[in-house]
Design a protein around this motif. Sequence first.
Motif, PDB file in Angstrom:
ATOM      1  N   UNK A 178       0.839  -1.197   0.000  1.00 29.35           N
ATOM      2  CA  UNK A 178       0.000   0.000   0.000  1.00 29.35           C
ATOM      3  C   UNK A 178       0.872   1.244   0.000  1.00 29.35           C
ATOM      4  N   UNK A 179       0.328   2.327  -0.578  1.00 33.28           N
ATOM      5  CA  UNK A 179       1.005   3.617  -0.496  1.00 33.28           C
ATOM      6  C   UNK A 179       0.250   4.586   0.409  1.00 33.28           C
ATOM      7  N   UNK A 180      -0.703   4.064   1.164  1.00 32.08           N
ATOM      8  CA  UNK A 180      -1.479   4.889   2.083  1.00 32.08           C
ATOM      9  C   UNK A 180      -2.871   5.205   1.583  1.00 32.08           C
ATOM     10  N   UNK A 181      -3.017   5.411   0.276  1.00 34.49           N
ATOM     11  CA  UNK A 181      -4.332   5.700  -0.294  1.00 34.49           C
ATOM     12  C   UNK A 181      -4.840   4.562  -1.169  1.00 34.49           C
ATOM     13  N   UNK A 182      -3.916   3.755  -1.712  1.00 35.31           N
ATOM     14  CA  UNK A 182      -4.264   2.609  -2.535  1.00 35.31           C
ATOM     15  C   UNK A 182      -3.583   1.369  -1.977  1.00 35.31           C
ATOM     16  N   UNK A 183      -4.196   0.215  -2.172  1.00 37.42           N
ATOM     17  CA  UNK A 183      -3.492  -1.041  -1.935  1.00 37.42           C
ATOM     18  C   UNK A 183      -3.521  -1.835  -3.240  1.00 37.42           C
ATOM     19  N   UNK A 184      -2.510  -2.656  -3.449  1.00 27.23           N
ATOM     20  CA  UNK A 184      -2.417  -3.412  -4.699  1.00 27.23           C
ATOM     21  C   UNK A 184      -1.830  -4.784  -4.429  1.00 27.23           C
ATOM     22  N   UNK A 185      -2.113  -5.707  -5.345  1.00 26.18           N
ATOM     23  CA  UNK A 185      -1.499  -7.021  -5.279  1.00 26.18           C
ATOM     24  C   UNK A 185      -0.063  -6.866  -5.769  1.00 26.18           C
ATOM     25  N   UNK A 186       0.886  -6.966  -4.856  1.00 26.99           N
ATOM     26  CA  UNK A 186       2.288  -6.735  -5.200  1.00 26.99           C
ATOM     27  C   UNK A 186       2.873  -7.903  -5.976  1.00 26.99           C
ATOM     28  N   UNK A 187       2.398  -9.101  -5.692  1.00 29.30           N
ATOM     29  CA  UNK A 187       2.918 -10.282  -6.388  1.00 29.30           C
ATOM     30  C   UNK A 187       1.887 -11.401  -6.339  1.00 29.30           C
ATOM     31  N   UNK A 198       4.525 -13.565 -10.546  1.00 29.64           N
ATOM     32  CA  UNK A 198       4.325 -12.386 -11.389  1.00 29.64           C
ATOM     33  C   UNK A 198       4.272 -11.177 -10.477  1.00 29.64           C
ATOM     34  N   UNK A 199       5.116 -10.181 -10.757  1.00 30.12           N
ATOM     35  CA  UNK A 199       5.104  -8.953  -9.968  1.00 30.12           C
ATOM     36  C   UNK A 199       4.098  -7.967 -10.546  1.00 30.12           C
ATOM     37  N   UNK A 200       3.428  -7.227  -9.668  1.00 32.10           N
ATOM     38  CA  UNK A 200       2.489  -6.172 -10.058  1.00 32.10           C
ATOM     39  C   UNK A 200       1.488  -6.621 -11.110  1.00 32.10           C
ATOM     40  N   UNK A 201       0.603  -7.578 -10.775  1.00 28.94           N
ATOM     41  CA  UNK A 201      -0.357  -8.062 -11.779  1.00 28.94           C
ATOM     42  C   UNK A 201      -1.466  -7.086 -12.125  1.00 28.94           C
ATOM     43  N   UNK A 202      -1.479  -5.888 -11.527  1.00 27.74           N
ATOM     44  CA  UNK A 202      -2.448  -4.869 -11.922  1.00 27.74           C
ATOM     45  C   UNK A 202      -3.777  -4.940 -11.205  1.00 27.74           C
ATOM     46  N   UNK A 203      -3.824  -5.587 -10.046  1.00 27.20           N
ATOM     47  CA  UNK A 203      -5.050  -5.659  -9.238  1.00 27.20           C
ATOM     48  C   UNK A 203      -4.873  -4.710  -8.063  1.00 27.20           C
ATOM     49  N   UNK A 204      -5.727  -3.688  -7.979  1.00 30.34           N
ATOM     50  CA  UNK A 204      -5.573  -2.666  -6.945  1.00 30.34           C
ATOM     51  C   UNK A 204      -6.932  -2.062  -6.613  1.00 30.34           C
TER      52      UNK A 204
END
Length: 419
Positions: A100-109, A135-141
Motif C-alpha cells: 500500500x502507499x497509504x491511499x491505494x493497496x495493490x497485489x504486489x505479487x 508475477x510482480x504487479x499483476x495490476x489488481x488494486x
Amino acid sequence: MKLSMASGSLLLFTWFAVMGFLQAVTLEVRERNSTCIKAELSAVFSITYNTSSSPRTVQVPLPNTTTVDLASSSCGSVAGTPALVATFGSGHALGLSFSTNGSLYSMAALMLQYNLSDSSIFAEANSSAVVTVTSASPGIWAAINTTYHCVSATSVILGDQTVTFSDMRLEAYMPGNGLSSDETICAADQAHTTTTTPTTTARTPTTASPAPTTPGPPERGIYSISNSNGTVCLLAQMGLQLNVSYVSQSQNKTVQEYFNLTPNLTNSSGSCEDNSATLVLAQGRTTTLSLIFTLNSTANKYHLSGINVLANWSDMTAPFSAENTSLDYLRTTLGRSYMCNTEQTLAVVPSFSLNTFKLRVQAFGVTTNQFATAEECQMDQDEMLIPIIVGAALAGLVLVVLIAYLIGRKRSHAGYQTI
C-alpha cells in the motif's frame, strides 16, 4: 504468444463456468480475531509441463476444498508484507501478497506453486519437481477501505503459465471483519457496462477538454534492478511522460493530462526471472508505473510486453488504472540493449499512453553492470538517414551546377576564331 495464451484461458474459463466446474471459494487471513485479508474468487490455472513425448497443457480449476495456509499467510509486520497463501490438492498453492502507499493497496505479487508428481493432474510428467512461478504487479488494486470487485475474467501470465480469475471480490488492510460495501470496480467491468456502476467514481464525464499543453521533455532517469544474488539484471536510462485521460473532479468532465516522472522523486524496484523482468517506478504515493519485459528464448529476442499504471492525483474523481500485457514494443536481440533517442509514443489503452525520451534499456543478458551494444530504433536510423540524403542531394546539385558551368565556358571559348 502471450495474447493467444490469455485468450485461450478466457475461453476455457468461460467453458468451465458454463459447465459448472468453477466454484467460488472464500479465503480469509485473520490475526488476533481480526480479519486483514479476505478474498472471494474463482480461478483456473493453465499449466504447461513436459512429458517424454511432447509438452502438454492442463486446465486446473481452484477447488472448493482450498484452504488458507496459516503458517505462510500473514497480516504483515515491519519485516514482511500482508500475504494470503492458499493450498489445494497434493502440494499445490496460490499466493497473493499486497502493498500500500497509504491511499491505494495493490497485489504486489502473485505466486503459483504446482507439484508435478501429482499424476492425477500431470499425467506422464517427466519430472516430479515442485515448481513455483511468480508475477510482480499483476495490476489488481483498489482504494484503501474499499473492496476490489471484478466480475470479468482476468488473466495473469506467470512465465509460461496463466492464472485466470473471475467474479473476484477481495480486500486487504481491512478495517473490519467483513468486505467493505464501498467498491473499486476493475477497468474491464467499467468498459463492459453501459450504465452507472457503483464504483468509487460518483461523477459522469461530459465532453472532453481541449488538448493540454505538454510540460516539455522529462528529465532522463537512470534505473537498475538486481536479482537475488546482487547481480544487476536490468538497466534503463530514459525520460518518461504519462499521457492520461481521466474524469476531473473540479471540471466534471474528461480531461487529458501529461505527467513527467521526476527521477530524484522516483523510487525503483522490480524483479528478474528466467523469462521475465519487471521494473516498477513509484513517484510518491500518487503514481506507480510498471514495465514488464518478456524473453523468447527460442527466437533469442526480448521485448516490452506489459505496461501497468496506477495514479491517484488530487483532481481525479477516482484512482486511475490501466494495463496491457499483450504489447510488443522495444523488441531487441538477447545480449544487446535497445536505444531510441527520438521521442516514442507507446499506446497502452485508449485512455493512457507512455511517451519515452532518450531511452536505452537492457532487460536480459546484462554483464559487468553495463549496457551491451545497442540496437537502434527505426526512427533514430531515419533521422540519421535524412541528413545523408540532404547532403547527397546538395552534393549532386553542386556537381550539376559545376558541370553546367564548365560546358557553358567551353562553348563560349569555341565561339572565338583565330584571325
